[in-house]
Design an enzyme around this catalytic site. Structure first.
Site, short mmCIF file in Angstrom:
data_model
loop_
_atom_site.label_atom_id
_atom_site.label_comp_id
_atom_site.label_asym_id
_atom_site.label_seq_id
_atom_site.Cartn_x
_atom_site.Cartn_y
_atom_site.Cartn_z
N ARG A 1 27.04 -21.24 -49.55
CA ARG A 1 28.22 -21.95 -48.81
C ARG A 1 29.65 -21.41 -48.97
NH1 ARG A 1 30.54 -26.37 -50.87
NH2 ARG A 1 28.69 -27.09 -51.88
N TYR B 1 40.06 -24.96 -23.73
CA TYR B 1 38.43 -25.41 -24.03
C TYR B 1 38.41 -26.60 -24.31
CZ TYR B 1 33.86 -25.04 -25.56
OH TYR B 1 32.38 -25.41 -26.08
N ASP C 1 43.20 -18.27 -29.83
CA ASP C 1 41.79 -18.50 -29.70
C ASP C 1 41.52 -17.21 -28.82
OD1 ASP C 1 39.07 -18.66 -28.66
OD2 ASP C 1 39.47 -21.09 -28.64
N LYS D 1 30.04 -16.13 -28.02
CA LYS D 1 30.21 -15.62 -26.72
C LYS D 1 30.16 -14.16 -26.68
CE LYS D 1 30.97 -19.90 -26.04
NZ LYS D 1 31.92 -20.62 -26.05
C1 LIG Z 1 33.01 -21.56 -26.29
C2 LIG Z 1 34.33 -21.79 -26.85
C3 LIG Z 1 34.79 -22.39 -27.98
C4 LIG Z 1 33.86 -23.37 -28.97
O1 LIG Z 1 33.02 -22.30 -29.63
P1 LIG Z 1 31.57 -22.96 -30.10
O2 LIG Z 1 30.93 -21.47 -30.68
O3 LIG Z 1 30.84 -23.44 -28.77
O4 LIG Z 1 31.68 -24.00 -31.17
C5 LIG Z 1 36.09 -22.53 -28.27
N1 LIG Z 1 36.98 -21.86 -27.48
C6 LIG Z 1 36.60 -21.14 -26.37
C7 LIG Z 1 37.51 -20.66 -25.49
C8 LIG Z 1 35.21 -21.13 -26.05
O5 LIG Z 1 34.71 -20.49 -25.04
#
Ligand SMILES: *Cc1c(COP(=O)(O)O)cnc(C)c1O
Length: 399
Positions: A57, A115, A189, A214
C-alpha cells in the site's frame, strides 16, 4: 529448525527466488509485504534511513517503476526531475492530491466543462468537507483574475486542456502565472493530451494528474491514475501520506499493464494524431456535419493556443450532426468498426453520443451551455488504417 520439516510446512515454505540473471522485462511483484533480514534493517527502513519497500500500500517495485516512468515522461527535457505516484484510478489521483493539498475553508477555481466525475467529486465529496469550488471561463484571463481577487479563499486552480467534449484549449503558461500571483497551487489533468503532446509542468503547472486508464495504458485493459509533482518534498510530505491513509494506491497488475502500454506511447500518439486530423478534415467537408471540434482545424477557437503549447493536436474530436438527437442515435447504431463506449484513448476507434450516453441525466439546458448539443458525437480516433475509419463513419451517416 528441525532438519526435516513436515509436508504441510513444506507446502507453505517454498524456495526463495533464484535470481542469477536479471529479467529482461519488469516482473509483477505480487506481494503485499516485504521482508527484513534483521530487526536492525527493519528499523532503518521504517525510519526512512535506508531505502526499502515495506508494504505494497506504501509502495511496490512494479508500481514504483510505472510511476517513475510517467514522471520521467512528464519532465522529459524540462531540466528538472518530477516525482510520481500511481493510484487506483484517475479519480483516486484527483481525490488523493486535493485532500493532500487543501484544508476546510479553502476553495478551488476551475472550468465548467470538466470531466463529469471530477465535477461530481468537487460537489459531492469536497463541498460537504467545506472545500468549495467555483467554475468560470478559463479562456478569459480577466474573468479568472476577478475570481481570484474576489475570493481570497481560492487556493488551487484546476484545469483540463483540451477539455471534453468540445476540445476547448486554455493557455497553461498564462493561467499558471496568474494563479501563482495569487498564491494558488496549479493542477492540470493531462489525460487527453498525454506528455507526448504537452508537458504542463514546463508551463509552470505544479501538479499533473492522469487517468492512465486512457492513452497512457492505451489498450483498455488497466484502470489506474497518476499524480506527478515537480516538488519531491511536497509529494513526500503532502501527497504520499494521504495516499497511504486513503488506500488509493495502484495494484501491481494494473501498473504492469500501464508500464507495457507506455513503451508504445509515442508511436501510438503519432498515429492517433494523424488519423484524427484526416478524419476531422473529412468531416469538416461533409454536408451532414454542422460543426467539427478539433484543435487542429484553423476554425477551432483553441487552435492558436494549442499550436503554442502542444506538439500535435491529439486523437480526440467531436462533431455535430445536422439531424439532432435522432441523427446522433442512428449514426451510433450504424457504426461497425468503431465501438460504442464511454472510455477514450484506446488503440481502437471509440464513439460516444453524450446526449444519450454520458450526459443522459444532465438537463438539456445545462449540457447545451457546454456545447453538448443533441447531435454531438465524440470520437476517440484509433490507430487503425484511416481509410477504414473514414469508411465506417461515412457508412453511418446520411438518411
Ligand atoms: C477518465 C477520466 C478521468 C477519471 O479517470 P478514471 O481512471 O476513470 O478514474 C479523469 N479525467 C479525465 C479527463 C478523464 O478522461
Amino acid at each position: 529448525m528441525k532438519k526435516q520439516i513436515g509436508f504441510g510446512s513444506l507446502c507453505v515454505h517454498g524456495p526463495e527466488e533464484q535470481r542469477h540473471t536479471r529479467p529482461h522485462q519488469l516482473p509483477i511483484y505480487a506481494t503485499s509485504s516485504f521482508c527484513f533480514d534483521s530487526i536492525e534493517q527493519g528499523m532503518e527502513v521504517f525510519l526512512g534511513n535506508q531505502p526499502g519497500h515495506i508494504y505494497s500500500r506504501f509502495g511496490n517495485p512494479t508500481v514504483d517503476a510505472a510511476a517513475g516512468q510517467v514522471a520521467r515522461l512528464e519532465s522529459h527535457g524540462a531540466g528538472f526531475e518530477a516525482s510520481g505516484l500511481l493510484t487506483s484510478s484517475g479519480m483516486a489521483a484527483i481525490s488523493t492530491l486535493l485532500m493532500g493539498l487543501l484544508q476546510p475553508g479553502d476553495a478551488i477555481l476551475t472550468q465548467g466543462n470538466l470531466y463529469g466525475g471530477t465535477t461530481a467529486l468537487f460537489r459531492e465529496i469536497l463541498q460537504p468537507l467545506d472545500i468549495r469550488f467555483q467554475a468560470t471561463g478559463l479562456g478569459r484571463l480577466d474573468q479568472v483574475e476577478t475570481c481570484l481577487k474576489k475570493n481570497p479563499g481560492i487556493r488551487l486552480l484546476f484545469f483540463e486542456t483540451p477539455a471534453n467534449p468540445t476540445l476547448d484549449c486554455f493557455d497553461m503558461a498564462a493561467l499558471a502565472e496568474l494563479a501563482h500571483k495569487y498564491n494558488c497551487i496549479v493542477v492540470a489533468d493531462n489525460t487527453f493530451a498525454t506528455p507526448y503532446l504537452q508537458q504542463p509542468l514546463r508551463f509552470g503547472v505544479d501538479f499533473v494528474i492522469h487517468s492512465t486508464t486512457k492513452y497512457l495504458n492505451g489498450h483498455g485493459n488497466s484502470t489506474a491514475g497518476a499524480i506527478i509533482g515537480r516538488d519531491e518534498g511536497q509529494m513526500q510530505e503532502a501527497v504520499l501520506p494521504r495516499l497511504k491513509l486513503l488506500g488509493t494506491n495502484c495494484n501491481p497488475w494494473d501498473a504492469w499493464l500501464l508500464y507495457n502500454g507506455l513503451k508504445t506511447l509515442e508511436v501510438r500518439m503519432e498515429r492517433h494524431c494523424r488519423n484524427a486530423r484526416q478524419l476531422a478534415q473529412w468531416l469538416h467537408r461533409h454536408p451532414d456535419v454542422e460543426k467539427v471540434n478539433y484543435p487542429g482545424l484553423e476554425s477551432h477557437p483553441g487552435h492558436e493556443v494549442a499550436k503554442k503549447q502542444m506538439r500535435d493536436f491529439g486523437g480526440m474530436l467531436s462533431f455535430e450532426l445536422k439531424g439532432g438527437l435522432e441523427a446522433g442515435k442512428r449514426f451510433m447504431n450504424r457504426l461497425q468498426l468503431a465501438t460504442l463506449t464511454p472510455t477514450l484513448g484506446d488503440v481502437d476507434t471509440l464513439a460516444l453520443h453524450p446526449a444519450s450516453m454520458s450526459h443522459i441525466s444532465v438537463p438539456r439546458e445545462v449540457r447545451l451551455q457546454y456545447g453538448i448539443t443533441d447531435g454531438l458525437v465524440r470520437i476517440s480516433t484509433g490507430i487503425e488504417n484511416i481509410e477504414d475509419i473514414i469508411a465506417d463513419v461515412e457508412g453511418a451517416m446520411g438518411g
